[in-house]
Structures are given as C-alpha cells and as structure tokens.
Write a protein that holds these residues in place. Sequence first.
Motif, short mmCIF file in Angstrom:
data_model
loop_
_atom_site.label_atom_id
_atom_site.label_comp_id
_atom_site.label_asym_id
_atom_site.label_seq_id
_atom_site.Cartn_x
_atom_site.Cartn_y
_atom_site.Cartn_z
N PRO A 127 0.84 -1.21 0.00
CA PRO A 127 0.00 0.00 0.00
C PRO A 127 0.87 1.26 0.00
O PRO A 127 1.96 1.27 0.57
CB PRO A 127 -0.79 -0.13 1.31
N GLU A 128 0.37 2.30 -0.65
CA GLU A 128 1.13 3.54 -0.74
C GLU A 128 1.18 4.24 0.62
O GLU A 128 0.23 4.18 1.39
CB GLU A 128 0.51 4.48 -1.77
N LEU A 129 2.28 4.89 0.88
CA LEU A 129 2.42 5.65 2.13
C LEU A 129 1.36 6.75 2.19
O LEU A 129 0.85 7.08 3.26
CB LEU A 129 3.82 6.25 2.23
N VAL A 130 1.06 7.34 1.05
CA VAL A 130 -0.09 8.24 0.92
C VAL A 130 -1.13 7.43 0.14
O VAL A 130 -0.98 7.23 -1.06
CB VAL A 130 0.27 9.54 0.19
N SER A 131 -2.12 6.94 0.81
CA SER A 131 -3.04 5.94 0.27
C SER A 131 -3.61 6.34 -1.10
O SER A 131 -4.13 7.44 -1.28
CB SER A 131 -4.19 5.73 1.25
#
Length: 299
Positions: A182-186
């Motif tokens: 998952p992206e650190l900034v979703s």
Amino acid sequence: MLPRTTEQLHPQAEGLDTQPLTTIARALADSQRQAADSPLAALTEISNGARAMARSLGGTGNLYYVAAGSSGLMAAADAMELGGTFGIDEARIHILMAGGLPQSARMPGATEDDTEGLTEGLALLTPDDTVIVVSASGTTPFTLEAARIARKAGAAVVGIANNPGCPLLELSDHPILLATAPELVSGSTRMGAGTAQKIALNMLSTLMAVELGHVHDGMMVNFRAENAKLRTRAEAVAMRITGATQAQARTALEMSRGAVKPAILLCAGATDMAQATELLSASSDRLRPALEQLKKPTA
C-alpha cells in the motif's frame, strides 16, 4: 478479486503528517526502494512480454502502449524513448493515453472511465502487434477495454498491474504482477506502484532491444548519431568494439550518415556501405553475427 492493495492504508500511515519531514522522507525513500524490488518476482513474465514485443518489431507488427493517469505517463515515457535509445521507427510505436497526452500540468481523472476513441485508436491492430496495457489497480475501464479489443484482434497483450487477481491480468497473454505494498499516501499510485511500473517498462523495452540485437556488450548500437553528444558516444562505441582510432570511427560514421551498426562494420573491415548493409541484412540486423561473418576468411 482480492482486495486492492493500492487502496489500502500503509502500516506507517497513522500520524504520518505529525512526523518531522526528515522522518517522512526516510519512509518515502524506503517505500520506493521496496517497490523497486517487485519486478524481481515477475522476471519470467517480463521476459516473455519482451519476446512478444521483439517478435512484433522483428516482423511487420507495431507496439501499442495503453494506459491512464500516472500509469499513462510511465508508459508514454518508455515509448517515447525507444527511438533515441534503440533506433525504433516512431511510426511503429503508438501511445494511447486516456484523455490524450497532457498539454499542461492538468491531468483530468474522469477520462480513465471513458473508452471512447479506443476503437478508432486500435482499429489497425493485427495478430502481429503487441499491446502493452498498464494500470495500477488493474480495473481501469480504459485499459480493460483496450485489452479486450487487442485480444479480439489476436494481438499479444502484455498487462502490467499492481493488484493480484485483477481483471487486467486475467485478460493478458503476458500478465506482469508488480505486487507493491500500500502507498504511504493511500491511493497515490504515482509513488510505489509508479516506480515499479517504470522499472518493469524499462526492463521490457531493454530486453526487447537485446532480443532484436540492438545491444552489444551492454552498449547501444542501433541509434543514429544526430548531434554532438551522440556522435561522441557513437565514436566511442565503434572504437571500443573494433579497436579503431577516433579518426577511423569518425570517417566510418560519416560514410554511414550516423548509423552506428554499419559504421562499426566499416571500422571492423567492411569494404564499403554496400558490404556493411549486406552483412546486417544477412544477420537479421544483428551486429555480433555480422562481425563474426566479417572475420571469416574469404574463399
């Protein structure tokens, strides 16, 4: 379909905005580094996709890059480098990006749901072609429709996605799963997912070029020396491969009008451009067998 990892929350996301910028920067760098490892789990699929691309360009086929949003920018960047890097005729490379290539800093998001224009853009598809379709989610309507059209036309489909079990991979002849976290900034898939996509796309096109014989001992040999930087590079390549002097390499490039492969053969002993061209034609434009043939004693 499994839950989309590209939309999930990263374990380090909670309180991220309260951390010092240097701490956030480290987390961002770490997430990018981890994403860069994801193509290692798809080496066979990437290699098979590259072979399909090489078959198309080695014959009469074309390459089509199809994507939306950030994935579209990754795909377009790779496609637009093929001419300068590997001497691929731009007429054989087609870029279909949802909404068209951006002309400003604004990239509309609604276009990825719009499949209009795909039928026209892919109207000339044949079984000789390869379509590279990229979508982080693997569910983008624009890319799914492109894959369906390509399959109907009999073209090879290379699908790149970051979510397992997604429809795009199921529609692909060569499904490349880049299982990023998952992206650190979703949901901001221009980050980890985009990094993985860029690496996979670069791998595909470079492996394709190797398969076509456009790389020799790790050197690009199918470009044309059209400016001072490229002339210097071409001279160095010809000198390194053949042992020619700079003056000899320069003269050979003048005779070949900047085409590197024939210039190398001239430096290696080809009598003229006609012989260099004949050697390349006989070797399917591959430099190494052409050089080996040149070394053989004549009867």
